[in-house]
Scaffold this motif. Structure first.
Motif, short mmCIF file in Angstrom:
data_model
loop_
_atom_site.label_atom_id
_atom_site.label_comp_id
_atom_site.label_asym_id
_atom_site.label_seq_id
_atom_site.Cartn_x
_atom_site.Cartn_y
_atom_site.Cartn_z
N GLU A 1 0.84 -1.20 0.00
CA GLU A 1 0.00 0.00 0.00
C GLU A 1 0.87 1.25 0.00
O GLU A 1 1.98 1.26 0.54
N VAL A 2 0.36 2.33 -0.62
CA VAL A 2 0.99 3.64 -0.47
C VAL A 2 0.42 4.25 0.82
O VAL A 2 -0.77 4.56 0.89
N GLN A 3 1.26 4.39 1.83
CA GLN A 3 0.81 4.93 3.12
C GLN A 3 1.33 6.35 3.26
O GLN A 3 2.49 6.58 3.58
N LYS A 4 0.46 7.33 2.96
CA LYS A 4 0.88 8.73 2.99
C LYS A 4 0.78 9.29 4.41
O LYS A 4 -0.26 9.15 5.06
N LEU A 5 1.88 9.89 4.85
CA LEU A 5 1.96 10.44 6.21
C LEU A 5 2.24 11.93 6.17
O LEU A 5 2.88 12.43 5.24
N LYS A 6 1.78 12.63 7.18
CA LYS A 6 2.13 14.04 7.34
C LYS A 6 2.54 14.28 8.78
O LYS A 6 1.86 13.84 9.72
N PHE A 7 3.69 14.94 8.97
CA PHE A 7 4.21 15.28 10.29
C PHE A 7 4.08 16.80 10.44
O PHE A 7 4.72 17.55 9.69
N SER B 1 5.39 16.04 4.42
CA SER B 1 4.61 14.88 4.00
C SER B 1 5.47 13.93 3.18
O SER B 1 6.34 14.37 2.42
N CYS B 2 5.23 12.64 3.34
CA CYS B 2 5.95 11.63 2.55
C CYS B 2 5.19 10.32 2.71
O CYS B 2 4.16 10.26 3.37
N THR B 3 5.71 9.26 2.11
CA THR B 3 5.12 7.93 2.32
C THR B 3 5.95 7.18 3.35
O THR B 3 7.15 7.46 3.53
N LEU B 4 5.32 6.21 4.00
CA LEU B 4 6.06 5.37 4.95
C LEU B 4 7.14 4.58 4.21
O LEU B 4 8.22 4.35 4.74
N ALA C 1 -0.11 1.48 -10.79
CA ALA C 1 -0.45 0.71 -9.58
C ALA C 1 0.79 0.08 -8.96
O ALA C 1 1.00 0.16 -7.74
N VAL C 2 1.64 -0.53 -9.80
CA VAL C 2 2.83 -1.21 -9.28
C VAL C 2 3.96 -0.22 -9.04
O VAL C 2 4.62 -0.22 -7.99
N GLY C 3 4.15 0.68 -10.00
CA GLY C 3 5.28 1.61 -9.94
C GLY C 3 5.25 2.55 -8.77
O GLY C 3 6.28 2.83 -8.14
N GLN C 4 4.06 3.05 -8.42
CA GLN C 4 4.00 4.04 -7.33
C GLN C 4 4.36 3.42 -5.99
O GLN C 4 4.83 4.12 -5.09
N ILE C 5 4.20 2.11 -5.84
CA ILE C 5 4.65 1.44 -4.60
C ILE C 5 6.16 1.23 -4.65
O ILE C 5 6.89 1.61 -3.74
N ILE C 6 6.64 0.64 -5.75
CA ILE C 6 8.03 0.20 -5.80
C ILE C 6 9.00 1.37 -5.88
O ILE C 6 10.12 1.28 -5.38
N GLN C 7 8.58 2.50 -6.45
CA GLN C 7 9.54 3.59 -6.63
C GLN C 7 10.07 4.13 -5.29
O GLN C 7 11.16 4.69 -5.24
N ASP C 8 9.34 3.93 -4.22
CA ASP C 8 9.83 4.37 -2.91
C ASP C 8 11.06 3.58 -2.45
O ASP C 8 11.76 4.03 -1.54
#
Length: 544
Positions: free
Chosen positions: A83-89, A111-114, A340-347
């Motif tokens: 999952e793309v887990q978007k976080l904001k601090f 903001s970033c992803t986990l 769908a696949v790329g946005q997860i793996i690119q992190d």
């Protein structure tokens, strides 16, 4: 990550549905000073994006008069790789005792992803104000750590001269291991197999998580009980003893540990009672059972390549009936799968440079068929910058190629396998390769593809196939070895299942995140399985 065939020096590198808990530690530097007579009193609030809205998860304590706080309170989050887990601090200067955030002065946010945090292990970034400008010189540092005790204990046990419990034969002994429960009662943790007709049993070695056996505390008392098995369930008690994992670890292959098995009732009754036999700890080893997150936090990079099917069966991309037709919303099934696949793996790739290859098309200027071409038409540098770069190169190449055939997978699989083989020379858990093939139909080179997959199963590599359109995908299901082991045409078996096939049509009317979950569900397990099989721990891993 861009990769070349030249050897790179080994640098810092790197269940199951991958769900584990991650602890985030927060520090601030050079925060804005909002107080007139003293320094700011900052606290940090963590938000997660849920259905397009920011939802508050937790807050740290307030650091009084401190522009460079290191917060003691940690944030703990469930980590889901797929999952793309978007976080904001967001940081605030506490002015009142109110829990309402608008009552406090805003000091900046990030903001970033986990996924971004765990792939870097530690990040320091500029804090931004609501208008997107920097919050003075304010910075935030976020460090990630997996919250799990991944130690496992492997025990090899035997018995000698155990009490005879059966009238017409010897005993059928087995062992039970118990630990104290929260209620003060003993709780069963593990039961060995039964060894029939012997007073000198040798049980098979077994492995259990250390947390299960003693809550991770090697000094905690555990109880080992020995029984004689009866088929009616009324097992006869032979004897017991209490010990600790620390004591069991004294056993070495050369010098086993011997512990007396005591029956308290017999001990009370008989004056000359010695014991009811000896339990022998032949060996006891504590090791680490590394998780996918251990490898990622250790710096393992996921190397992503896309292979796109440009065969004639897709239809003319100018016509709405074509699978390559880009609709007025700027998308099609090929693009949806890439996103769908790329946005997860690119992190999980530090430079986010991804090779994008095509197959089954005739290329200018001589219109020869190619089954392995760079869609940016630069064979020496087929890399695209991020998922956006892949999408741009894909859209740009469509008018310049002729869809043709046949549908050959093996050239692209072998292409990525060459780089995966190169990575094995480093002998570190530093790189794992993922090939996403998007196709509309039946494979023409099935024998060669099977052979390529079997060879790739020995390498740090996984293959994801997304089938678009409404064709018969039975051959793809065959490659996905969930139900049977895949064989090459030579008869050689795949060492492990590395193919995950998903038909896009099953995901047309569901949220796009659902496709990513289905496609990436097996990947963490495949990564761990490969590195364990090669006996490669994460780099910088602590000894057990």
């Amino acid at each position: 990550m861009a990769y070349t065939m030249t050897p790179t020096p080994p640098g810092p590198v790197g269940s199951q549905y991958c769900v584990c808990k991650v602890e985030l530690s927060i520090c601030g530097q050079n925060l804005l000073d909002r107080d007139v007579t003293s320094k700011s009193d900052p606290f940090c609030v963590l938000f997660m994006e849920v259905n397009g809205k920011w939802v508050e998860l937790d807050r740290t304590e307030t650091a009084v008069n401190n522009l460079n706080p290191a917060f003691a309170k940690k944030f703990i989050i469930d980590y889901h790789f797929e999952e793309v887990q978007k976080l904001k601090f967001a940081l605030f200067d506490q002015d009142k005792s109110s829990t309402q955030l608008y009552e406090h002065d805003f000091l900046g946010e990030f903001s970033c992803t986990l996924g971004m945090i765990v792939s870097s292990k530690k990040i320091t970034r500029t804090l931004l104000l609501g208008n997107g400008k920097p919050a003075g010189k304010g910075m935030i540092t976020i460090a990630a750590q997996e919250l799990s005790d991944n130690r496992v204990i492997t025990l090899s046990m035997a018995g000698r001269k155990l009490d005879k419990k059966d009238l017409f034969g010897k005993s059928d002994p087995f062992l039970e291991f118990h630990k104290p429960g929260d209620d003060g009662k003993w709780m069963l943790v593990h039961r060995t197999e039964v060894i029939k007709y012997t007073l000198d049993p040798v049980w098979k070695p077994f492995t259990v998580p250390l947390v299960s056996l003693c809550d991770g505390d090697v000094e905690k008392l555990i109880k080992v009980m020995c029984y004689d098995y009866d088929s009616d369930g009324g097992h006869d008690f032979i004897g017991e003893f209490q010990t600790s994992v620390a004591r069991l670890c004294e056993a070495q292959d050369a010098s086993p540990l011997e512990l007396e098995c005591i029956n308290p009732k017999k001990q009370k009754k008989k004056k000359n009672y010695k014991n009811s036999g000896i339990i022998i700890v032949k060996s006891c080893k504590i090791t680490r059972d590394f998780s996918f997150l251990d490898y990622i936090l250790g710096g393992c990079q996921l190397m992503f390549t896309v292979g796109i099917d440009f065969t004639a069966s897709n239809g003319n991309p100018q016509e709405p009936s074509s699978l390559h037709y880009i609709n007025p919303l700027g998308t099609n099934e090929y693009l949806s799968a890439i996103w769908a696949v790329g946005q997860i793996i690119q992190d999980y790739d530090s430079d986010k440079m991804f090779p994008a290859l095509g197959f089954g098309a005739q290329l200018p200027p001589d219109w020869k068929v190619s089954h392995e071409f760079a869609i940016n038409f630069n064979p020496r540098n087929p890399f695209c910058s991020g998922v956006e770069g892949i999408v741009q190169a894909y859209s740009a190449c469509l008018p310049h190629i002729r869809f043709y055939g046949p549908t050959n997978f093996s050239p692209i699989i072998n292409h990525v396998a060459r780089f995966a083989a190169q990575a094995t020379q480093q002998e570190t858990a530093s790189q794992y390769f993922i090939l996403l093939i998007i196709t509309d139909g039946v494979i023409s080179d099935m024998d060669e593809t099977r052979h390529a997959v079997v060879q790739a199963s020995k390498l740090p590599m996984s293959i994801i196939i997304v089938g678009v359109g409404n064709a018969d995908f039975a051959a793809m299901e065959f490659l996905d070895g969930d139900s049977r082991v895949l064989h090459s045409y030579t008869g050689e078996e795949a060492v492990r299942d590395i193919v995950q096939f998903v038909p896009f049509r099953n995901f047309r009317n569901v949220p796009k995140e659902t496709l990513a979950k289905a496609v990436l569900a097996e990947l963490p397990q495949q990564v761990v399985q490969y590195f364990k099989h090669q006996n490669l721990p994460p780099i910088n891993s602590e000894p057990a």
